[in-house]
Motif scaffolding. Structure first.
Motif, short mmCIF file in Angstrom:
data_model
loop_
_atom_site.label_atom_id
_atom_site.label_comp_id
_atom_site.label_asym_id
_atom_site.label_seq_id
_atom_site.Cartn_x
_atom_site.Cartn_y
_atom_site.Cartn_z
N SER A 179 0.83 -1.21 0.00
CA SER A 179 0.00 0.00 0.00
C SER A 179 0.86 1.26 0.00
CB SER A 179 -0.92 0.00 1.22
OG SER A 179 -0.15 -0.11 2.41
N ASP A 180 2.07 1.14 0.53
CA ASP A 180 2.95 2.31 0.61
C ASP A 180 4.39 1.85 0.81
OD1 ASP A 180 3.12 1.53 3.31
OD2 ASP A 180 1.73 3.08 3.98
N ALA A 181 5.28 2.84 0.91
CA ALA A 181 6.71 2.54 1.06
C ALA A 181 7.01 1.81 2.37
CB ALA A 181 7.52 3.82 0.95
N ALA A 182 6.24 2.08 3.41
CA ALA A 182 6.47 1.39 4.70
C ALA A 182 6.21 -0.11 4.57
CB ALA A 182 5.61 2.00 5.79
N ALA A 183 5.15 -0.48 3.86
CA ALA A 183 4.85 -1.90 3.65
C ALA A 183 5.92 -2.54 2.77
CB ALA A 183 3.47 -2.06 3.02
N TRP A 184 6.34 -1.81 1.72
CA TRP A 184 7.43 -2.30 0.85
C TRP A 184 8.68 -2.55 1.69
CZ3 TRP A 184 12.22 -0.21 0.38
CH2 TRP A 184 13.03 -0.72 -0.63
N ARG A 185 9.00 -1.58 2.53
CA ARG A 185 10.23 -1.67 3.31
C ARG A 185 10.20 -2.86 4.27
NH1 ARG A 185 14.19 2.70 5.70
NH2 ARG A 185 15.35 1.34 7.10
N ALA A 186 9.09 -3.06 4.95
CA ALA A 186 8.99 -4.18 5.90
C ALA A 186 9.23 -5.50 5.17
CB ALA A 186 7.63 -4.17 6.59
N ALA A 187 8.61 -5.67 4.00
CA ALA A 187 8.76 -6.92 3.24
C ALA A 187 10.20 -7.08 2.75
CB ALA A 187 7.79 -6.94 2.07
N HIS A 188 10.80 -6.00 2.26
CA HIS A 188 12.16 -6.10 1.73
C HIS A 188 13.19 -6.30 2.84
CE1 HIS A 188 10.26 -5.07 -2.01
NE2 HIS A 188 11.37 -5.44 -2.62
N GLU A 189 12.98 -5.65 3.97
CA GLU A 189 13.90 -5.89 5.10
C GLU A 189 13.86 -7.36 5.49
OE1 GLU A 189 13.53 -3.34 8.49
OE2 GLU A 189 13.80 -1.52 7.29
N ALA A 190 12.66 -7.93 5.58
CA ALA A 190 12.53 -9.34 5.96
C ALA A 190 13.22 -10.24 4.94
CB ALA A 190 11.06 -9.72 6.10
N PHE A 191 13.02 -9.95 3.64
CA PHE A 191 13.66 -10.78 2.62
C PHE A 191 15.18 -10.62 2.65
CE2 PHE A 191 15.41 -11.43 -1.64
CZ PHE A 191 15.09 -12.77 -1.80
N PHE A 192 15.67 -9.38 2.72
CA PHE A 192 17.12 -9.15 2.69
C PHE A 192 17.81 -9.74 3.91
CE2 PHE A 192 16.35 -5.08 0.00
CZ PHE A 192 16.25 -5.83 -1.15
N ARG A 193 17.07 -9.90 5.01
CA ARG A 193 17.64 -10.52 6.22
C ARG A 193 17.32 -12.01 6.31
NH1 ARG A 193 15.55 -5.60 9.56
NH2 ARG A 193 17.41 -4.30 9.68
N SER A 194 16.68 -12.57 5.30
CA SER A 194 16.26 -13.97 5.34
C SER A 194 17.46 -14.92 5.35
CB SER A 194 15.39 -14.29 4.13
OG SER A 194 16.17 -14.30 2.94
N ASP A 195 17.18 -16.15 5.76
CA ASP A 195 18.24 -17.17 5.78
C ASP A 195 18.84 -17.36 4.39
OD1 ASP A 195 17.83 -17.54 8.49
OD2 ASP A 195 16.64 -19.36 8.23
N GLY A 196 18.01 -17.35 3.35
CA GLY A 196 18.52 -17.56 2.00
C GLY A 196 19.52 -16.50 1.59
N VAL A 197 19.22 -15.24 1.85
CA VAL A 197 20.14 -14.15 1.51
C VAL A 197 21.38 -14.23 2.40
CG1 VAL A 197 20.46 -11.64 1.48
CG2 VAL A 197 18.35 -12.64 0.56
N SER A 198 21.18 -14.46 3.69
CA SER A 198 22.32 -14.56 4.61
C SER A 198 23.24 -15.71 4.22
CB SER A 198 21.83 -14.74 6.04
OG SER A 198 21.11 -13.59 6.45
N ASP A 199 22.66 -16.85 3.85
CA ASP A 199 23.48 -17.99 3.42
C ASP A 199 24.27 -17.64 2.16
OD1 ASP A 199 22.47 -19.45 5.52
OD2 ASP A 199 21.12 -20.68 4.28
N TYR A 200 23.62 -16.95 1.21
CA TYR A 200 24.29 -16.58 -0.04
C TYR A 200 25.45 -15.61 0.22
CZ TYR A 200 25.21 -14.66 -4.62
OH TYR A 200 25.84 -14.25 -5.75
N LEU A 201 25.21 -14.60 1.07
CA LEU A 201 26.25 -13.60 1.33
C LEU A 201 27.29 -14.07 2.34
CD1 LEU A 201 24.07 -10.36 1.57
CD2 LEU A 201 25.54 -11.07 -0.33
N GLY A 202 26.96 -15.10 3.10
CA GLY A 202 27.87 -15.56 4.15
C GLY A 202 27.74 -14.78 5.44
#
Length: 143
Positions: free
Chosen positions: A93-116
């Motif tokens: 609905s807005d940038a705040a909702a976008w940000r919450a979803a992207h923060e969760a994804f960027f901090r996810s196990d999959g991203v963390s595993d990829y980046l080390g």
């Protein structure tokens, strides 16, 4: 130019999240996407440029459509506005909702595993904000 000549673009990780993203592109709801700059750097990939085309892959690794980048910016997360968030086609609905979803994804196990490591995500974290247009949708029957 055929799919073999285009770089592949894979949204998120294979599975429901990628399938929803591909579906949103095909329906015209999704005309923007965001990537973490750190992921591009880790992969040794260049940031996309305006006019560049990509073959968007589905969860099975098959081409689903071709998109063309019409605008690309590297910006701090805090600069993503409501219009861009809605253009992501994920129902934000807005940038705040976008940000919450992207923060969760960027901090996810999959991203963390990829980046080390788990990346630092804050107002100043650089993201690659792309707008694109659908060039062609692939025949579901194959190529």
């Amino acid at each position: 130019m055929g799919h073999d000549d285009l770089p592949a673009l894979e949204l998120a990780f294979p599975g429901p999240e990628r399938d929803r993203g591909v579906s949103a592109i095909l329906s015209g709801r999704k005309t923007a996407l965001t990537g973490l700059l750190e992921i591009y750097e880790h992969a040794g990939e260049a940031v996309p440029v305006t006019g560049q085309r990509f073959s968007v892959l589905d969860s099975r690794g098959r081409p689903a459509c071709t998109i063309e980048v019409v605008d690309v910016r590297v910006v701090p997360m805090k600069e993503i506005d409501d219009d861009f968030a809605r253009a992501e086609g994920r129902g934000y609905s807005d940038a705040a909702a976008w940000r919450a979803a992207h923060e969760a994804f960027f901090r996810s196990d999959g991203v963390s595993d990829y980046l080390g490591r788990t990346p630092v995500i804050d107002d100043h974290t650089l993201v690659v904000a792309e707008r694109f247009r659908l060039v062609e949708s692939d025949d579901p029957g194959g190529s």
